[in-house]
Write an enzyme that holds these catalytic residues in place. Sequence first.
Site, PDB file in Angstrom:
ATOM      1  N   GLY A  36       5.108  -2.419   7.176  1.00 28.50           N
ATOM      2  CA  GLY A  36       6.059  -1.448   6.620  1.00 28.50           C
ATOM      3  C   GLY A  36       6.224  -1.639   5.125  1.00 28.50           C
ATOM      4  O   GLY A  36       6.194  -0.681   4.338  1.00 28.50           O
ATOM      5  N   LYS A  37       6.372  -2.883   4.713  1.00 23.53           N
ATOM      6  CA  LYS A  37       6.494  -3.180   3.276  1.00 23.53           C
ATOM      7  C   LYS A  37       5.208  -2.840   2.542  1.00 23.53           C
ATOM      8  O   LYS A  37       5.243  -2.264   1.454  1.00 23.53           O
ATOM      9  CB  LYS A  37       6.703  -4.685   3.082  1.00 23.53           C
ATOM     10  CG  LYS A  37       8.052  -5.211   3.354  1.00 23.53           C
ATOM     11  CD  LYS A  37       7.993  -6.670   2.916  1.00 23.53           C
ATOM     12  CE  LYS A  37       9.168  -7.460   3.323  1.00 23.53           C
ATOM     13  NZ  LYS A  37       8.998  -8.878   2.933  1.00 23.53           N
TER      14      LYS A  37
ATOM     15  N   HIS B 189      16.334  -0.186  -2.233  1.00 22.73           N
ATOM     16  CA  HIS B 189      16.360  -1.509  -2.856  1.00 22.73           C
ATOM     17  C   HIS B 189      14.984  -1.863  -3.424  1.00 22.73           C
ATOM     18  O   HIS B 189      14.855  -2.352  -4.535  1.00 22.73           O
ATOM     19  CB  HIS B 189      16.799  -2.538  -1.804  1.00 22.73           C
ATOM     20  CG  HIS B 189      16.048  -2.454  -0.500  1.00 22.73           C
ATOM     21  ND1 HIS B 189      15.888  -1.267   0.189  1.00 22.73           N
ATOM     22  CD2 HIS B 189      15.370  -3.387   0.224  1.00 22.73           C
ATOM     23  CE1 HIS B 189      15.162  -1.484   1.278  1.00 22.73           C
ATOM     24  NE2 HIS B 189      14.844  -2.764   1.317  1.00 22.73           N
ATOM     25  N   ARG B 190      13.928  -1.576  -2.643  1.00 25.59           N
ATOM     26  CA  ARG B 190      12.563  -1.926  -3.054  1.00 25.59           C
ATOM     27  C   ARG B 190      12.158  -1.098  -4.276  1.00 25.59           C
ATOM     28  O   ARG B 190      11.584  -1.637  -5.220  1.00 25.59           O
ATOM     29  CB  ARG B 190      11.625  -1.655  -1.864  1.00 25.59           C
ATOM     30  CG  ARG B 190      10.197  -2.074  -2.074  1.00 25.59           C
ATOM     31  CD  ARG B 190       9.454  -2.223  -0.754  1.00 25.59           C
ATOM     32  NE  ARG B 190      10.005  -3.313   0.027  1.00 25.59           N
ATOM     33  CZ  ARG B 190      10.774  -3.156   1.121  1.00 25.59           C
ATOM     34  NH1 ARG B 190      11.066  -1.943   1.595  1.00 25.59           N
ATOM     35  NH2 ARG B 190      11.276  -4.202   1.747  1.00 25.59           N
TER      36      ARG B 190
ATOM     37  N   GLU C 270       5.634 -21.031   4.376  1.00 25.09           N
ATOM     38  CA  GLU C 270       6.970 -21.167   4.962  1.00 25.09           C
ATOM     39  C   GLU C 270       8.016 -20.697   3.950  1.00 25.09           C
ATOM     40  O   GLU C 270       7.976 -21.100   2.776  1.00 25.09           O
ATOM     41  CB  GLU C 270       7.228 -22.633   5.320  1.00 25.09           C
ATOM     42  CG  GLU C 270       8.456 -22.782   6.206  1.00 25.09           C
ATOM     43  CD  GLU C 270       8.931 -24.228   6.294  1.00 25.09           C
ATOM     44  OE1 GLU C 270      10.118 -24.433   6.583  1.00 25.09           O
ATOM     45  OE2 GLU C 270       8.094 -25.121   6.058  1.00 25.09           O
TER      46      GLU C 270
ATOM     47  N   ASN D 156       3.780  -7.813   6.180  1.00 25.36           N
ATOM     48  CA  ASN D 156       4.610  -6.830   6.880  1.00 25.36           C
ATOM     49  C   ASN D 156       4.048  -5.421   6.609  1.00 25.36           C
ATOM     50  O   ASN D 156       4.067  -4.956   5.467  1.00 25.36           O
ATOM     51  CB  ASN D 156       6.054  -6.961   6.357  1.00 25.36           C
ATOM     52  CG  ASN D 156       7.003  -5.963   6.973  1.00 25.36           C
ATOM     53  OD1 ASN D 156       6.666  -4.802   7.135  1.00 25.36           O
ATOM     54  ND2 ASN D 156       8.201  -6.403   7.285  1.00 25.36           N
TER      55      ASN D 156
ATOM     56  N   ASP E  35      10.563 -10.248  -0.947  1.00 26.78           N
ATOM     57  CA  ASP E  35      11.426 -10.847   0.068  1.00 26.78           C
ATOM     58  C   ASP E  35      12.673  -9.992   0.123  1.00 26.78           C
ATOM     59  O   ASP E  35      13.286  -9.689  -0.909  1.00 26.78           O
ATOM     60  CB  ASP E  35      11.782 -12.300  -0.252  1.00 26.78           C
ATOM     61  CG  ASP E  35      12.282 -12.996   1.001  1.00 26.78           C
ATOM     62  OD1 ASP E  35      11.476 -13.211   1.928  1.00 26.78           O
ATOM     63  OD2 ASP E  35      13.491 -13.291   1.090  1.00 26.78           O
TER      64      ASP E  35
END
Length: 209
Positions: free
Chosen positions: A19-20, A185-186, A47, A17, A76
Amino acid sequence: MPRRIDPGRKLVLASHNPGKLREIESLLRPHGVEVVSAGALGLPEPEESAPDFAGNARIKALAAATASGLPALSDDSGFCVAALGGEPGVLSARWAGPSKDFNAAMAAVNEKLGDTEDRRAWFVAALCLAWPDGHTETFLGRVDGSAVWPPRGGKGFGYDPIFLPTGGLLTFGEMEPDEKHAISHRARAFAQVLASCFGRVASSSGSGA
Ligand code: ITT
């Protein structure tokens, strides 16, 4: 016993991702670690079959660490809405569909909320560090606020334009990266990664989930 990441050590960022990746790279930048993304190494996306953030973070970090032979850091995360029973939660990416259309995902949140008065919402991030021998350490961070409509700001990614942190005037989508890092949060989960695995005290605030 927590393990350390030594300065100069190479670390795989187990996320696809953008952005992450941008945010985690910027959080790691002051700490002298060489980073390479899972995408740059051509690693597949495993997965995400766990029912919770920590379980999925562990799956992603372990897959990258064992495939690369290097320590790996995964994230996550998700956007949770109280009146929707915590959804989209672990399904946050899936609500955007294969085309990763987060305008549609945000509209779906707003539509499901209808005129519900309870707009409480929060972001959660689980960061997992995994080593090639299977050792893992997982850290959780959370930030509370509310879901707003219409979306505001184009600076973040994902659900940022509809998240207004408690006590704030700007959505995450309207904030500069440093403002988001001060409370996100991150960043809260990352502060614990720093304290445990880098032996540092983070400059950003927050106590985790
Ligand atoms: P990786 O698994 O490759 O890391 P992903 O996008 O599939 O990428 P997740 O399964 O963790 O990652 O999905 C989390 C989704 O939650 C993500 O796609 C974002 O839309 C949303 N999200 C997480 N953190 C966010 C943040 O800080 N701001 C806005 N949206 C966020």
